[in-house]
Design a protein around this motif. Sequence first.
Motif, PDB file in Angstrom:
ATOM      1  N   TYR A 100       0.797  -1.228   0.000  1.00 13.69           N
ATOM      2  CA  TYR A 100       0.000   0.000   0.000  1.00 13.69           C
ATOM      3  C   TYR A 100       0.832   1.282   0.000  1.00 13.69           C
ATOM      4  O   TYR A 100       0.336   2.351  -0.362  1.00 13.69           O
ATOM      5  CB  TYR A 100      -0.986   0.014   1.173  1.00 13.69           C
ATOM      6  CG  TYR A 100      -0.383   0.000   2.554  1.00 13.69           C
ATOM      7  CD1 TYR A 100       0.279   1.107   3.063  1.00 13.69           C
ATOM      8  CD2 TYR A 100      -0.516  -1.118   3.373  1.00 13.69           C
ATOM      9  CE1 TYR A 100       0.819   1.095   4.344  1.00 13.69           C
ATOM     10  CE2 TYR A 100       0.017  -1.137   4.653  1.00 13.69           C
ATOM     11  CZ  TYR A 100       0.676  -0.026   5.135  1.00 13.69           C
ATOM     12  OH  TYR A 100       1.208  -0.030   6.406  1.00 13.69           O
ATOM     13  N   SER A 101       2.102   1.187   0.384  1.00 13.90           N
ATOM     14  CA  SER A 101       2.956   2.373   0.409  1.00 13.90           C
ATOM     15  C   SER A 101       3.619   2.652  -0.939  1.00 13.90           C
ATOM     16  O   SER A 101       4.334   3.637  -1.090  1.00 13.90           O
ATOM     17  CB  SER A 101       4.033   2.217   1.487  1.00 13.90           C
ATOM     18  OG  SER A 101       4.830   1.073   1.240  1.00 13.90           O
ATOM     19  N   GLN A 102       3.380   1.793  -1.930  1.00 10.09           N
ATOM     20  CA  GLN A 102       3.977   1.964  -3.252  1.00 10.09           C
ATOM     21  C   GLN A 102       2.964   2.536  -4.231  1.00 10.09           C
ATOM     22  O   GLN A 102       1.776   2.210  -4.175  1.00 10.09           O
ATOM     23  CB  GLN A 102       4.482   0.628  -3.803  1.00 10.09           C
ATOM     24  CG  GLN A 102       5.666   0.036  -3.079  1.00 10.09           C
ATOM     25  CD  GLN A 102       5.997  -1.350  -3.604  1.00 10.09           C
ATOM     26  OE1 GLN A 102       5.109  -2.150  -3.886  1.00 10.09           O
ATOM     27  NE2 GLN A 102       7.278  -1.644  -3.722  1.00 10.09           N
ATOM     28  N   ARG A 124      -4.086   5.138  -5.494  1.00  7.30           N
ATOM     29  CA  ARG A 124      -4.624   6.107  -4.542  1.00  7.30           C
ATOM     30  C   ARG A 124      -5.322   7.272  -5.238  1.00  7.30           C
ATOM     31  O   ARG A 124      -6.309   7.808  -4.765  1.00  7.30           O
ATOM     32  CB  ARG A 124      -3.495   6.638  -3.637  1.00  7.30           C
ATOM     33  CG  ARG A 124      -3.983   7.138  -2.294  1.00  7.30           C
ATOM     34  CD  ARG A 124      -2.827   7.396  -1.351  1.00  7.30           C
ATOM     35  NE  ARG A 124      -2.052   6.200  -1.052  1.00  7.30           N
ATOM     36  CZ  ARG A 124      -2.438   5.233  -0.223  1.00  7.30           C
ATOM     37  NH1 ARG A 124      -3.592   5.326   0.410  1.00  7.30           N
ATOM     38  NH2 ARG A 124      -1.668   4.181  -0.018  1.00  7.30           N
ATOM     39  N   ASN A 299       5.912  -4.403   9.321  1.00  7.69           N
ATOM     40  CA  ASN A 299       4.943  -4.615   8.245  1.00  7.69           C
ATOM     41  C   ASN A 299       3.929  -5.668   8.688  1.00  7.69           C
ATOM     42  O   ASN A 299       4.067  -6.844   8.340  1.00  7.69           O
ATOM     43  CB  ASN A 299       5.643  -5.070   6.958  1.00  7.69           C
ATOM     44  CG  ASN A 299       6.642  -4.063   6.444  1.00  7.69           C
ATOM     45  OD1 ASN A 299       7.823  -4.149   6.723  1.00  7.69           O
ATOM     46  ND2 ASN A 299       6.155  -3.083   5.703  1.00  7.69           N
TER      47      ASN A 299
END
Length: 343
Positions: A100-102, A124, A299
Amino acid sequence: MTTWHGCKNILVIRADNTGDVLMSSPAIRALKDSFNCRITLLTSTDTSEVVSLLPMVDETIAVDLPWVKLKANHATHIVEKLVSQLKVASFDACVIFTVYSQSPLPAAMLAWMAGIPRRLAYCRENPYELLNDWIPEKEPYELIKPQVERDLDLVERVGAVAKEKKITVAIKENAISSVRIKLEALGINLSKPFIVLHPGVSEEKRQFPEEKWEELAKEMLKLLDTQIVFSGSDSESSITNRLKDRVKDNSFSTGGLFRIDEFAALLQMSKLVISVNTATVHLATAVETPLVVLYAQTNPQHHPWMGNARVLNIVLMNRSKAKMKLFAMLIENITLTTCLYHR
């Protein structure tokens, strides 16, 4: 819902580390099973070796992309050459797996430039033409899904439904034979059980202190009639060698000794695996070996998936006044369920 039935040549982009590809593998298998298609995996050079364990992948493209956190040096011509290579392959569709952070957009741009007509990912912001199949990104603000579940939900969006949701790997007999030869050469008694301890990590924040690995190994040798195998990559052999030298009897260093398929075979042969949170965790789960994860809580979505595993918070453990005594009791309780025998 858009369906990809009729897509027979699919590109999967998971250009990260070995553990990431393993966690995506149930979703890749769902694509293969649902569409009876050819799967090409685009991944990093270091990770490409794991494909030998994943029969659902037909071809691999190994390249280190500049938007992925890797150690390689990047040059513009690498991306230009890759676009040309993808154009020639004439893919019907492309799936981009991310945490989700990419952002998926650099990979989506790559697929768009290569003329791949269907492109799927979480995103996003509105990707407009870069992604024509996409799911709005809700993590981590509304929820956090296990990575395997996240990837399975993504491909289900286009009609790929998993028959089997576990991580699985295919280990060839020659890998098992090779491991047995190498272990016997080290002096390991294969008629006795052994436990794999994997201390190496790619990030310092996930480390469990070396002296505690030593204490743990010594405590387990007192509690159980077993042997200790310290595992690691070639770059981690100095750690496994030091631990072997400190623990001494019934301990062995195998840092850098095994290929990835042999390493999977080693974990399968082991009665128990104890590891920090790294790819070893997902391999141990895949071969169904009981597992203890020393987790740094970096994580939470990467916890072991559908396996016989216990997750212990090493942040709390490092602060514990009882330290290794408490830890040894926890390990003893777990190992009693793994067919190891007290003296």
